[in-house]
Scaffold this motif. Structure first.
Motif, PDB file in Angstrom:
ATOM      1  N   HIS A 700       0.830  -1.197   0.000  1.00  0.00           N
ATOM      2  CA  HIS A 700       0.000   0.000   0.000  1.00  0.00           C
ATOM      3  C   HIS A 700       0.874   1.261   0.000  1.00  0.00           C
ATOM      4  O   HIS A 700       0.626   2.200  -0.782  1.00  0.00           O
ATOM      5  CB  HIS A 700      -0.901  -0.015   1.241  1.00  0.00           C
ATOM      6  CG  HIS A 700      -1.817   1.162   1.343  1.00  0.00           C
ATOM      7  ND1 HIS A 700      -2.845   1.387   0.469  1.00  0.00           N
ATOM      8  CD2 HIS A 700      -1.852   2.187   2.230  1.00  0.00           C
ATOM      9  CE1 HIS A 700      -3.495   2.486   0.802  1.00  0.00           C
ATOM     10  NE2 HIS A 700      -2.900   3.001   1.869  1.00  0.00           N
ATOM     11  N   LEU A 719      -1.284  -0.965  -5.308  1.00  0.00           N
ATOM     12  CA  LEU A 719      -2.488  -0.696  -4.519  1.00  0.00           C
ATOM     13  C   LEU A 719      -3.512  -1.818  -4.687  1.00  0.00           C
ATOM     14  O   LEU A 719      -4.205  -2.190  -3.732  1.00  0.00           O
ATOM     15  CB  LEU A 719      -3.086   0.650  -4.904  1.00  0.00           C
ATOM     16  CG  LEU A 719      -2.262   1.877  -4.493  1.00  0.00           C
ATOM     17  CD1 LEU A 719      -2.876   3.140  -5.066  1.00  0.00           C
ATOM     18  CD2 LEU A 719      -2.154   1.985  -2.967  1.00  0.00           C
ATOM     19  N   ALA A 732      -7.236   0.575   2.447  1.00  0.00           N
ATOM     20  CA  ALA A 732      -6.645   0.049   1.216  1.00  0.00           C
ATOM     21  C   ALA A 732      -7.615   0.159   0.044  1.00  0.00           C
ATOM     22  O   ALA A 732      -7.236   0.566  -1.063  1.00  0.00           O
ATOM     23  CB  ALA A 732      -6.216  -1.402   1.414  1.00  0.00           C
ATOM     24  N   LEU A 736      -7.287   2.675  -3.339  1.00  0.00           N
ATOM     25  CA  LEU A 736      -7.297   2.233  -4.730  1.00  0.00           C
ATOM     26  C   LEU A 736      -8.356   2.988  -5.534  1.00  0.00           C
ATOM     27  O   LEU A 736      -8.091   3.437  -6.664  1.00  0.00           O
ATOM     28  CB  LEU A 736      -7.556   0.731  -4.799  1.00  0.00           C
ATOM     29  CG  LEU A 736      -7.617   0.115  -6.194  1.00  0.00           C
ATOM     30  CD1 LEU A 736      -6.314   0.359  -6.959  1.00  0.00           C
ATOM     31  CD2 LEU A 736      -7.927  -1.374  -6.115  1.00  0.00           C
TER      32      LEU A 736
END
Length: 884
Positions: A700, A719, A732, A736
């Motif tokens: 990440h 990502l 996370a 993205l």
């Protein structure tokens, strides 16, 4: 003065006497409190006497209760429950016990339950043997040994819970089929491999015979060797051994005394000598003579089985037991010369196994397996399905003395035999269920929320401990801890699908008393997330109050069960303080980027751990990583303090353990987010990704850094990988979605953001990314709709809401309650003001940069509201490139 005031040595001395006293009483021996006290040399005679009298009274009442009920009254009836097992029907009844078909309501599977059904003095003697043998065989783990799932006591009667097996016993199978040489070798390899594991764990079968071997038949997952004994294509008979440990029971026992034997010998002495144990016709000559049976006796019995399969007759036969004894002691079987010619090497191996002198037999079961692998007349097979399997040391052995009976049913095995524990590449750990309390507060069948600041229950602690330790397997993805449980097969499958893992580690625990000791019984099961079948199980006994540091050994044993190992740490070389380790586990469980409240609470835990052991590197690393993570999400003053704390504790952690993953991750985050040392940070993150390929936060951070550096494709890739490694992480997933937006994929960004919002309706961050997105698109109505419980006026479908009206209301709201993202107060306010027309100039950017908010480089490089600011002179001091 009570027991709790005694020193550890004093308590241990009293405990030893109490355990010896209790064992003697349960074995029916005549022993008095006065005699037991006379063995004690300490100062606390009165306390010892109280304990001994309590044990005596407990056993006396237990015996009275047993005597009031007949065996028939104590045996379960169909439809009743034994713990989580629903009794279906009686399968068979023998001289010592009964076998039931039952259903495990926890894991939704059919099981067999064998219960001892003997009363009186003999009951106590055999019960003690039953329990000793359970401990002995619990170390056996092999796919060709029947699985033992559970043991317990119901109304004074011990029972064992085992897997249901389909098919026939080997004696039935041989009556119906004449096997090829390759199938005989295949069966022999499986039995030899299972015996090797048993012998390595100190367990000798002592009664290996055809009706203690189950054959599941062709097509049940075991390869069959072709005409040249290669493995291609076909599948062959799969076998499982059961009924280990006859030496601890009286089943199939033929008693005879050696001349001059002492009838007053102890039970253990009479078990070792003077007792002929086993089945005539399959027992070794030394067993027939009443001598102690060792591993070589099992190899003799295996030779008998191979002989019977190869020559279609028994090696040692006779009309009576006496005749079969005499044959074993006096005769050597002669094989048919024509049949010997089919496979001379196999025939020679059988001869060697049947040598009267144990010293002349093969040296081990492993050597038998190796010889059976040899292609007839050729070299050793290089790739057999029955090759040297990984020997899992800690799977619960599916056997239990003479009590490990197997219920036969043609359709009970299901798909579990087709699944391989060695193929597990990803695991999630569910919260352990305390059988003594309600668990309504845990999410069932769905991905749970972070621990946050709430109390961590014991079941959460155990799960967090295992996640913490199992994450040290480099080649297995372990999902970060979230408190959740599953109660049904459907829920296991749903969680497995949500988390995208191969297996779920789950378990229960409860406190019991064993004599004077309080014991925690911790049952751990590994369940397939594809079928819901149990793949592995083990019961651990742990003294109540045993530290988490001591219980961390469970993780090593679980890793061994799936053929993996844990990477070593500095703490293993110098074990930390037990209290510090417990605080570390609590801190790790709470240190979830999705929960600022949990991050703050975890800092308290890590500081507590550090205060208890200043040379323990992990709490310092936790402080560094958690501090820099929380600094990105809070107000200016708190952020400045946390950044400084992160820098200091990370340096200290690396001084103690330069290899610490958390400390190095914190170091990389500090470098690129606050010091703008992008290349150094990238080198650390790339190195960590190689070392810990399943660490979601490493990917990440690397993904965000790549976007700052301008490598869009690589950033999006990292990502995406982070969300795959941790499907529970809101940070996370939102990262993205935001990255898709910032890199121009508006459709994907909008679709993902709305899906995440629908899954996390309570999250301000999930709504914040949509507010940010809709504001950038000028869709004030949709942006207003994401503000829960806030009246923006006419926001109905078809209504009109202009920009000024929207921002007039938006500006009145607390930005920390309705943030654009996990950027911290300062940067969220900057985005809002820029949207209202207050563009970021060089002076304003200086004000933003002074407290070094961690998310500034990312937003400055990627967010649309910072587009003009990227060209400023001060931006060149922050960004790795002049323009974006």
């Amino acid at each position: 003065m009570g027991l709790e005031n005694l020193s550890a040595n004093e308590l241990r001395e009293i405990d030893t006497i109490c355990l010896r006293f209790e064992t003697s009483l349960r074995e029916g021996k005549s022993v008095s409190v006065e005699k037991a006290i006379s063995d004690y040399q300490g100062e606390h005679v009165s306390l010892l006497e109280e304990e001994l009298q309590a044990i005596q009274e407990e056993i006396r009442h237990s015996d009275l209760d047993d005597d009031l009920l007949s065996i028939e009254d104590r045996l379960p009836r169909p439809g009743t429950m034994i713990g989580p097992y629903s009794i279906d029907h009686l399968i068979e009844r023998g001289g010592m016990g009964v076998v039931y078909s039952a259903f495990d309501r926890r894991l939704h599977r059919q099981v067999a339950i064998k219960m001892m059904a003997i009363q009186g003095e003999r009951h106590h003697r055999l019960r003690e043997r039953f329990e000793r043998e359970a401990r002995a065989v619990a170390s056996i783990s092999h796919p060709n040994v029947v699985e033992l799932f559970d043991v317990g006591v119901e109304k004074g009667l011990p029972y064992a819970v085992m897997e249901f097996l389909e098919g026939q016993t080997l004696d039935q199978f041989l009556l119906e089929k004449k096997l090829s040489v390759c199938d005989i070798r295949s069966i022999g390899i499986q039995i030899a491999d299972a015996l090797e594991v048993a012998h390595q764990n100190g367990v000798v079968h002592r009664d290996l015979k055809p009706n203690n071997v189950m054959v599941s038949g062709h097509g049940s997952g075991s390869k069959r060797l072709n005409e040249d004994c290669s493995e291609e294509g076909m599948v062959g008979p799969r076998v499982k051994i059961f009924d280990f440990g006859l030496s601890r029971s009286e089943a199939n026992m033929f008693v005879g005394s050696q001349p001059g034997s002492n009838q007053d010998e102890t039970e253990d002495e009479r078990t070792r000598e003077g007792i002929v144990m086993g089945t005539p016709g399959y027992m070794s000559p030394e067993q027939a003579r009443g001598e102690q049976a060792g591993p070589s006796s099992d190899l003799f019995a295996l030779g008998c089985l191979l002989y019977e399969a190869f020559y279609h007759k028994r090696a040692f036969d006779g009309a009576t037991k006496a005749a079969r004894f005499a044959s074993t002691l006096e005769h050597s079987p002669l094989g048919d010369p024509v049949l010997r010619g089919r496979d001379p090497e196999l025939a020679k191996l059988i001869d060697d196994c049947l040598q009267k002198d144990p010293r002349l037999r093969p040296s081990s079961a492993a050597s038998i397996s190796e010889r059976l692998h040899e292609t007839p007349g050729r070299e050793v097979l290089s790739s057999s399905a029955f090759g040297r399997r990984r020997l899992f040391e800690l799977l619960v052995g599916g056997t239990l003395g003479g009590f490990a009976a197997v219920a036969l049913r043609n359709s009970a095995l299901g798909d579990a035999s087709k699944e391989s524990i060695a193929n597990i590449d990803s695991i999630a750990v569910l919260s352990f269920v305390d059988l003594g309390r309600q668990t309504d507060d845990l999410a069932s069948g769905s991905v749970g929320r972070p621990v946050g600041g709430r109390e961590i229950f014991r079941g959460d602690q155990l799960a967090a401990l295992l996640v913490n330790e199992l994450s040290r397997m480099n080649d297995v993805k372990v999902t970060p801890f979230r408190p959740l449980v599953a109660n049904t097969r459907k829920e296991y499958l749903q969680i497995g699908d949500d988390l995208n893992v191969d297996a779920l580690l789950t378990g229960t625990f409860q406190s019991t008393r064993r004599g004077t000791k309080a014991i925690d019984e911790i049952d751990i099961q590994l369940v397939s997330s594809k079928s819901g079948n149990q793949l592995w199980g083990r019961r651990f006994l742990s003294e109540t109050g045993e530290s988490l540091l001591e219980q961390s050994r469970f993780a090593s044993e679980i890793a061994s069960a799936i053929g993996r190992s844990l990477t070593s740490t500095a703490e293993e070389r110098k074990p930390p303080n037990v209290s510090a380790f417990s605080c570390l586990v609590d801190g790790s469980a709470r240190s979830d980027p999705d929960s600022p409240e949990g991050l703050r609470k975890s800092l308290d835990c890590f500081w507590s751990a550090h205060s208890k052991d200043e040379l323990f590197a992990a709490p310092l690393a936790g402080l560094g990583l958690t501090s820099i993570t929380l600094a990105a999400q809070c107000g200016v003053d708190e952020s400045i303090e946390l950044i400084q704390q992160a820098r200091e504790t990370t340096v200290d952690a690396l001084a103690l353990d330069p290899a610490s993953v958390d400390a190095r991750l914190a170091q990389a985050m500090i470098q690129w987010q606050t010091l703008y040392e992008y290349d150094k940070a990238k080198q650390i993150l790339l190195s960590l990704m190689d070392e810990t390929p399943n660490h979601w936060r490493v990917r990440h951070q690397l993904g965000m850094l790549e976007l700052v550096l301008g490598d869009v494709d690589e950033g999006l890739k990292r990502l995406r990988e982070a969300t795959q490694l941790n499907p529970t992480s809101l940070i996370a997933k939102l990262g993205l979605a935001r990255a898709y937006w910032f890199t121009g994929n508006l459709k994907r960004a909008s679709t993902d953001a709305k899906r995440i919002r629908d899954q996390h309706t309570e999250s301000a961050y999930a709504r914040g990314v949509l507010i940010d997105f809709y504001e950038q698109q000028g869709d004030w109505q949709l942006a207003a709709a994401e503000h829960v419980d806030i009246d923006f006026g006419d926001v109905k479908v078809g209504g009109k809401l202009d920009e000024d009206s929207y921002f007039e209301q938006r500006s009145k709201l607390d930005i920390d309650k309705y943030p654009y993202g996990p950027f911290g107060t300062l940067l969220n306010v900057a985005i809002l003001r820029a949207r209202r027309g207050s563009l970021i100039d060089d002076a304003k950017l200086g004000e933003l940069a002074d407290p070094t908010p961690p998310m500034l480089p990312f937003l400055l490089a990627t967010h649309p509201m910072f587009q003009n600011a990227r060209r400023l002179e001060r931006a060149q001091e922050i960004l790795p490139r002049p323009t974006r």
